[in-house]
Design a protein around this motif. Structure first.
Motif, mmCIF file in Angstrom:
data_model
loop_
_atom_site.group_PDB
_atom_site.id
_atom_site.type_symbol
_atom_site.label_atom_id
_atom_site.label_comp_id
_atom_site.label_asym_id
_atom_site.label_seq_id
_atom_site.Cartn_x
_atom_site.Cartn_y
_atom_site.Cartn_z
ATOM 1 N N LEU A 125 -11.568 -17.080 -7.522
ATOM 2 C CA LEU A 125 -10.155 -16.754 -7.674
ATOM 3 C C LEU A 125 -9.972 -15.394 -8.332
ATOM 4 N N ILE A 126 -10.769 -15.152 -9.372
ATOM 5 C CA ILE A 126 -10.629 -13.908 -10.128
ATOM 6 C C ILE A 126 -11.113 -12.717 -9.322
ATOM 7 N N ARG A 127 -12.150 -12.926 -8.480
ATOM 8 C CA ARG A 127 -12.626 -11.812 -7.653
ATOM 9 C C ARG A 127 -11.594 -11.436 -6.596
ATOM 10 N N ILE A 128 -10.860 -12.419 -6.104
ATOM 11 C CA ILE A 128 -9.803 -12.118 -5.136
ATOM 12 C C ILE A 128 -8.639 -11.429 -5.859
ATOM 13 N N TYR A 129 -8.355 -11.926 -7.050
ATOM 14 C CA TYR A 129 -7.288 -11.350 -7.864
ATOM 15 C C TYR A 129 -7.570 -9.871 -8.166
ATOM 16 N N ALA A 130 -8.848 -9.535 -8.346
ATOM 17 C CA ALA A 130 -9.212 -8.138 -8.624
ATOM 18 C C ALA A 130 -8.693 -7.208 -7.538
ATOM 19 N N TRP A 131 -8.734 -7.677 -6.292
ATOM 20 C CA TRP A 131 -8.294 -6.830 -5.175
ATOM 21 C C TRP A 131 -6.796 -6.596 -5.169
ATOM 22 N N VAL A 132 -6.036 -7.540 -5.752
ATOM 23 C CA VAL A 132 -4.583 -7.349 -5.797
ATOM 24 C C VAL A 132 -4.262 -6.059 -6.544
ATOM 25 N N GLY A 133 -4.901 -5.886 -7.702
ATOM 26 C CA GLY A 133 -4.660 -4.687 -8.506
ATOM 27 C C GLY A 133 -5.127 -3.407 -7.822
ATOM 28 N N ILE A 134 -6.113 -3.523 -6.952
ATOM 29 C CA ILE A 134 -6.633 -2.332 -6.275
ATOM 30 C C ILE A 134 -5.758 -1.959 -5.080
ATOM 31 N N LEU A 135 -5.285 -2.973 -4.348
ATOM 32 C CA LEU A 135 -4.610 -2.702 -3.080
ATOM 33 C C LEU A 135 -3.093 -2.555 -3.175
ATOM 34 N N LYS A 136 -2.518 -2.975 -4.305
ATOM 35 C CA LYS A 136 -1.045 -2.913 -4.445
ATOM 36 C C LYS A 136 -0.469 -1.543 -4.117
ATOM 37 N N ASN A 137 0.846 -1.519 -3.868
ATOM 38 C CA ASN A 137 1.513 -0.244 -3.608
ATOM 39 C C ASN A 137 1.393 0.714 -4.787
ATOM 40 N N ASN A 138 1.483 0.179 -6.018
ATOM 41 C CA ASN A 138 1.240 1.039 -7.175
ATOM 42 C C ASN A 138 -0.123 0.708 -7.783
ATOM 43 N N GLY A 139 -1.046 0.327 -6.897
ATOM 44 C CA GLY A 139 -2.380 -0.052 -7.336
ATOM 45 C C GLY A 139 -3.299 1.145 -7.426
ATOM 46 N N LEU A 140 -4.570 0.849 -7.669
ATOM 47 C CA LEU A 140 -5.530 1.911 -7.962
ATOM 48 C C LEU A 140 -5.724 2.885 -6.808
ATOM 49 N N ILE A 141 -5.879 2.366 -5.590
ATOM 50 C CA ILE A 141 -6.162 3.257 -4.450
ATOM 51 C C ILE A 141 -4.950 4.141 -4.171
ATOM 52 N N ASN A 142 -3.765 3.523 -4.077
ATOM 53 C CA ASN A 142 -2.566 4.308 -3.790
ATOM 54 C C ASN A 142 -2.270 5.324 -4.890
ATOM 55 N N ASN A 143 -2.368 4.889 -6.156
ATOM 56 C CA ASN A 143 -2.135 5.827 -7.262
ATOM 57 C C ASN A 143 -3.110 6.993 -7.192
ATOM 58 N N GLY A 144 -4.377 6.665 -6.883
ATOM 59 C CA GLY A 144 -5.397 7.697 -6.803
ATOM 60 C C GLY A 144 -5.103 8.689 -5.688
ATOM 61 N N LEU A 145 -4.775 8.158 -4.506
ATOM 62 C CA LEU A 145 -4.520 9.029 -3.363
ATOM 63 C C LEU A 145 -3.267 9.884 -3.580
ATOM 64 N N ILE A 146 -2.249 9.302 -4.185
ATOM 65 C CA ILE A 146 -1.044 10.081 -4.483
ATOM 66 C C ILE A 146 -1.372 11.136 -5.544
ATOM 67 N N GLY A 147 -2.184 10.731 -6.504
ATOM 68 C CA GLY A 147 -2.577 11.634 -7.590
ATOM 69 C C GLY A 147 -3.266 12.894 -7.100
ATOM 70 N N ILE A 148 -4.184 12.742 -6.125
ATOM 71 C CA ILE A 148 -4.841 13.954 -5.611
ATOM 72 C C ILE A 148 -4.039 14.600 -4.487
ATOM 73 N N GLY A 149 -2.927 14.000 -4.140
ATOM 74 C CA GLY A 149 -2.017 14.648 -3.209
ATOM 75 C C GLY A 149 -2.347 14.460 -1.747
ATOM 76 N N ILE A 150 -3.173 13.455 -1.418
ATOM 77 C CA ILE A 150 -3.470 13.224 0.002
ATOM 78 C C ILE A 150 -2.275 12.568 0.697
ATOM 79 N N ILE A 151 -1.629 11.650 -0.010
ATOM 80 C CA ILE A 151 -0.458 10.991 0.580
ATOM 81 C C ILE A 151 0.727 11.109 -0.381
ATOM 82 N N ASP A 152 1.929 11.013 0.145
ATOM 83 C CA ASP A 152 3.124 11.032 -0.693
ATOM 84 C C ASP A 152 3.665 9.636 -0.916
ATOM 85 N N GLU A 153 3.624 8.861 0.140
ATOM 86 C CA GLU A 153 4.116 7.494 0.084
ATOM 87 C C GLU A 153 2.915 6.556 0.009
ATOM 88 N N PRO A 154 3.015 5.490 -0.792
ATOM 89 C CA PRO A 154 1.882 4.545 -0.819
ATOM 90 C C PRO A 154 1.664 3.886 0.547
#
Lengths: 292, 275
Positions: A125-154
């Motif tokens: 359950l917790i390993r699946i939950y970990a992905w929620v925080g990574i994949l969310k719209n304001n999650g790690l991947i989207n924040n990272g990509l917006i941060g380096i300016g590759i994308i504007d919208e999540p």
């Protein structure tokens, strides 16, 4: 061993499994033919005895309902499709990992194998939950990509089918690696040497010798991933959102939200029929392993 | 299989594989020490969420229930699973053996929603006709967990039993030991490590189960995964990250200790065979 002793060693686990594994399925089968009612328990009896008349009510309506409402058919189809492609992905990632581990020397091998298995000793359950925080719209991947300016919208990743694929591959990968590894490690090295001595290039040796000889491991691994994935509930519930239709989730909702036990039972019976062939396949492989 | 130095290609693949397996876990652990309420924005180091976790009576109560069920279920599953392995590996054919092996292997892959639903319906039917179990709760979860854990224990133990040299048992038998004595004095000590790993496997499986427990549980018996699931449904919470870190830490320690013991045994075995 004395006859009594032998019998009781067989009888104790046998009776336990009959009682708590086989009989429950018969009850599910029975209830799938009854009708829902607002009472405790929330289903009608199949056999009633009133005024000295024995009535048997076999209600086939639930199954007709499953066929007529296309929600269920779509759910079965998309579950099988998702489970199938997720299994293929897990095989394509898992096989090279298993192969690399089997090629390592004994000490490294055990350490690597332990590292593959370690995540599955922590909570699913917790390993699946970990992905929620990574994949969310304001999650790690989207924040990272917006941060380096590759994308504007999540990019929407959570609550998509992609997230479900990712979740299944992630959670079930160790179960793919382990049986393939067990198989590859037993592979007789002289066969590979013979093939090389006869002038076969390594890639051809792999395709014509290694791959066919690891077939049993591949089948076991694929079944260990595919069968539970078809009925998976936690992954589509947490990562798939409302859009992903999977039969495990439908069953859960029929049971817990609609409190329609007969429909939930019929859904389970049809799922079981669908999985009968892969389960038999898996069973044959396991029985050979267990009894040899 | 040819062993030796890993090729660069293998190293690349392994690194990618391990990155995939471990990155989410490591991120989870890092953010458990985050001061902020937002799980994905770093706002400084803090133990705040651990404090809140240990002050949450529902979480602690659920953890206690889960631990009790897991210990009891794993112990019963080891007994039943070992008996089942002896039946499968050591006893010849008997009527119904195929059915028996099917019932052992099927739970390994059976979708949890099916197992959960079928057991619940059994308990309801039994409650109606026999009056037992009157209420669902820890006992029904325990029965459900013993049932599926037995299958996993049986797989672990029977693979060890197969490797066991039967002549040792035969020797004891020839010297006049009755079968039960052969089992307890010869077989059992040899397969003890397999029983231990079977127990640990069953323990973690029981501790981890959400779906089956949700079906067969009743009022007053909320297990840790059920509690975690309902709080995750409300939205993401750093408290869950703290709990995850504790679980990951404990599991890693257990696995490392088991691995270290196995390695030491292995080294000893090599030394004995060399001397």
């Amino acid at each position: 061993m004395s006859k009594l002793g032998v019998r009781s060693v067989i009888a104790v686990p046998y009776i336990w499994l009959l009682m708590f594994f086989l009989v429950p399925f018969l009850i599910v089968f029975k209830i799938s033919f009854s009708e829902m009612q607002y009472a405790i328990p929330p289903y009608t009896d199949l056999v009633t005895w009133a005024d000295e008349v024995l009535t048997i009510n076999l209600n086939l309506g639930t199954y007709a309902y499953l066929i007529n409402d296309d929600l269920y058919i779509r759910a079965y189809m998309s579950s099988v499709r998702i489970a199938f492609f997720a299994t293929v992905c897990a095989l394509l990632i898992g096989y090279p990992i298993a192969y690399a581990i089997a090629r390592a020397d004994t000490a490294t091998r055990n350490a690597l194998l332990m590292l593959v298995m370690l995540p599955s000793w922590t909570s699913f359950l917790i390993r699946i939950y970990a992905w929620v925080g990574i994949l969310k719209n304001n999650g790690l991947i989207n924040n990272g990509l917006i941060g380096i300016g590759i994308i504007d919208e999540p990019i929407a990743m959570l609550n998509t089918e992609f997230a479900v694929y990712l979740g299944i591959v992630y959670a079930y990968l160790p179960f793919m690696v382990l049986p393939i590894y067990t198989n590859l490690v037993k592979l007789d090295n002289s066969l590979l040497e013979a093939s090389a001595d006869l002038g076969c290039p390594p890639w051809k040796t792999f395709l014509t010798v290694t791959l066919p000889l690891s077939k049993a491991g591949i089948i076991a691994g694929c079944m260990l991933v595919f069968i539970p994935s078809v009925g998976e509930f936690v992954i589509p519930e947490m990562l798939g959102g409302a859009e992903t239709l999977m039969i495990g989730k439908v069953l859960w909702q029929e049971f817990f939200n609609n409190r329609d036990w007969p429909v939930a039972s019929a859904v389970a019976i049809v799922m079981l029929l669908l999985l009968l062939v892969p389960i038999t396949f898996f069973h044959r492989y396991q029985a050979r392993e267990l009894e040899s | 299989m040819q062993t030796g130095k890993l090729s660069n290609w293998s190293k690349w693949f392994l690194s990618l594989g391990f990155f995939f397996l471990y990155a989410p876990i490591i991120i989870l652990v890092i953010f458990s020490f985050n001061k902020s309420e937002l799980v994905t924005v770093w706002a400084g180091f803090s133990f705040r969420w651990y404090g809140e976790l240990f002050r949450d009576p529902q979480m602690l109560g659920a953890a206690w229930i889960s631990l009790k069920i897991a210990v009891l279920a794993a112990s019963a599953a080891v007994v039943l699973g070992t008996m089942a392995s002896i039946v499968m590996v050591r006893m010849g054919a008997f009527k119904g053996k195929t059915a028996f092996t099917s019932m052992i292997t099927a739970p390994l892959v059976m979708p949890e929603v099916i197992t959960g639903l079928s057991l619940l319906l059994l308990f309801v039917a039994m409650g109606q006709t026999l009056g037992w179990p009157g209420q669902r709760g820890m006992l029904t979860i325990w029965i459900a967990h013993v049932t599926f854990c037995t299958a996993f224990v049986a797989v672990v133990v029977s693979s060890r039993l197969q490797e066991l040299d039967e002549s040792i048992e035969e020797a004891a038998q020839d010297l006049g030991a009755p079968p039960w004595k052969v089992f307890f004095l010869v077989t059992l000590p040899i397969i003890a490590p397999a029983l231990m790993s079977g127990w640990l496997l069953a323990f973690t499986l029981s501790l981890d189960d959400l779906v089956i427990a949700s079906f067969v549980s009743g009022p007053g018996a909320t297990t840790l995964p059920m509690q975690v699931f309902s709080s995750v449904r409300m939205g993401i919470s750093p408290q869950i990250n703290a709990l995850a870190t504790i679980i990951i830490g404990l599991a890693s320690i257990a696995v490392l200790v088991a691995w270290w013991i196995a390695r030491r045994e292995g080294i000893r075995a090599v030394k004995i065979s060399e001397s």
